[in-house]
Design a protein around this motif. Structure first.
Motif, short mmCIF file in Angstrom:
data_model
loop_
_atom_site.label_atom_id
_atom_site.label_comp_id
_atom_site.label_asym_id
_atom_site.label_seq_id
_atom_site.Cartn_x
_atom_site.Cartn_y
_atom_site.Cartn_z
N LEU A 295 0.83 -1.20 0.00
CA LEU A 295 0.00 0.00 0.00
C LEU A 295 0.87 1.26 0.00
O LEU A 295 1.92 1.30 0.65
N PHE A 296 0.44 2.27 -0.73
CA PHE A 296 1.15 3.56 -0.83
C PHE A 296 2.60 3.38 -1.28
O PHE A 296 3.50 4.03 -0.74
N THR A 297 2.81 2.51 -2.23
CA THR A 297 4.17 2.27 -2.71
C THR A 297 4.19 2.30 -4.24
O THR A 297 3.46 1.54 -4.89
N GLY A 298 5.02 3.22 -4.76
CA GLY A 298 5.20 3.24 -6.21
C GLY A 298 4.24 4.14 -6.96
O GLY A 298 4.08 3.97 -8.17
N HIS B 177 9.36 0.04 -3.63
CA HIS B 177 9.09 -1.35 -3.98
C HIS B 177 9.27 -2.23 -2.74
O HIS B 177 9.93 -1.83 -1.77
N LEU B 178 8.70 -3.42 -2.78
CA LEU B 178 8.91 -4.37 -1.69
C LEU B 178 10.41 -4.61 -1.56
O LEU B 178 11.10 -4.75 -2.57
N GLY B 179 10.90 -4.67 -0.33
CA GLY B 179 12.32 -4.92 -0.14
C GLY B 179 13.17 -3.65 -0.24
O GLY B 179 14.40 -3.73 -0.32
N ASP B 180 12.54 -2.47 -0.24
CA ASP B 180 13.31 -1.22 -0.31
C ASP B 180 13.81 -0.77 1.07
O ASP B 180 14.43 0.28 1.19
N GLY B 181 13.49 -1.54 2.10
CA GLY B 181 13.99 -1.23 3.44
C GLY B 181 13.04 -0.42 4.29
O GLY B 181 13.32 -0.12 5.46
N LEU B 182 11.87 -0.07 3.75
CA LEU B 182 10.93 0.75 4.53
C LEU B 182 10.40 -0.02 5.74
O LEU B 182 9.97 -1.17 5.62
N LYS B 183 10.43 0.63 6.88
CA LYS B 183 9.84 0.06 8.10
C LYS B 183 8.95 1.12 8.73
O LYS B 183 9.37 2.26 8.90
N LEU B 184 7.74 0.72 9.06
CA LEU B 184 6.81 1.64 9.72
C LEU B 184 6.91 1.43 11.23
O LEU B 184 7.04 0.29 11.69
N LYS B 185 6.84 2.56 11.96
CA LYS B 185 6.98 2.49 13.42
C LYS B 185 5.73 3.08 14.07
O LYS B 185 5.35 4.21 13.78
N ASP B 186 5.08 2.28 14.89
CA ASP B 186 3.90 2.74 15.64
C ASP B 186 2.75 3.11 14.71
O ASP B 186 1.86 3.87 15.10
N LEU B 187 2.78 2.59 13.50
CA LEU B 187 1.73 2.91 12.53
C LEU B 187 1.43 1.68 11.68
O LEU B 187 2.34 0.94 11.29
#
Ligand code: SF4
Length: 240
Positions: A86-89, A113-123
């Motif tokens: 979601l919300f990617t690309g 993209h998947l695997g781009d290292g994004l990590k969500l915190k507290d969300l």
């Protein structure tokens, strides 16, 4: 002992959400959306013709211990329907992710993209409809078909205290899901307006314009307006 219990609860939540997402990814309740998401994945946009599109329902994503639940509309045809997150690309993600980063809800300002290292915190992020709809408009029936997934996410994400609804359709969908969860809605019924805030059961519900290109490129939603909403969410979770 307390820490042990927390870890067990967290593991249980992760497993339960994982299971829910496995069911969601295989969902075919909306024939029109099944046909559309698959056709878009076959035909592709010229710029992405060498990519394999996801072409399925896009799962929820985020921190299972989140105190903030963000509810979007639906995957973009060549955004999340392509990338699988979601919300990617797409343009919405390009506007949203830097705002999440500025507010401390993401570890990086990009989501490509998947695997781009994004990590969500507290969300944690869910959608009102988890399949890409034509013209970004799910029908009322399709929204109703997908609502049980939102209701189950609300049940599983026990730490959530603040819900951010992106756009009027998401806002109405959240109210319907909360009512289905057995929560009494305030009277008069909450109305959508950018920045509006309501107490609904144990939640603080905040409304924002959706970060679609239509809103961000016309100045209807600016970075400053979005930052103010995220800062308010931060304050609300701190106050808990
Ligand atoms: S929009 Fe939701 S209910 Fe409809 S097919 Fe996709 S996942 Fe299933």
């Amino acid at each position: 002992m307390y820490e042990c219990t927390c870890i067990l609860v967290c593991l249980y939540t992760m497993n339960a959400i994982d299971q829910l997402n496995r069911t969601l990814i295989a969902c075919e309740r909306c024939p029109r959306l099944v046909a559309y998401r698959q056709r878009i994945a076959r035909e592709k946009r010229r710029a992405y013709r060498d990519e394999d599109y996801w072409g399925r329902p896009v799962p929820s994503v985020g921190d299972p211990r989140a105190r903030v639940l963000m509810v979007g509309l639906a995957p973009g045809a060549h955004g999340a329907n392509r990338t699988g997150r979601l919300f990617t690309g797409d343009g919405s993600g390009d506007f949203l992710t830097p705002a999440l980063y500025r507010a401390g809800f993401a570890n990086q300002p990009t989501s490509t993209h998947l695997g781009d290292g994004l990590k969500l915190k507290d969300l944690y992020i869910v959608a009102i409809a988890h399949c890409a709809p034509p013209d970004n408009k799910p029908t009322p029936q399709e929204i109703a078909n997908c609502r049980p997934y939102l209701v189950q996410h609300l049940r599983l994400l026990k730490r959530v205290r603040v819900i951010l609804a992106l756009g009027k359709i998401a806002f109405e969908g959240v109210l319907a899901a909360l009512a289905e969860s057995g929560i009494d809605l305030p009277t008069p019924r909450p109305a959508f307006a950018h920045g509006a805030e309501y107490c609904v059961g144990r939640y603080t519900l905040i409304a924002s314009y959706h970060p679609s290109r239509q809103n961000t490129q016309t100045g209807r939603l600016t970075e400053a307006m979005f930052d103010e909403v995220f800062e308010r969410m931060r304050r609300r979770v701190r106050e808990e």
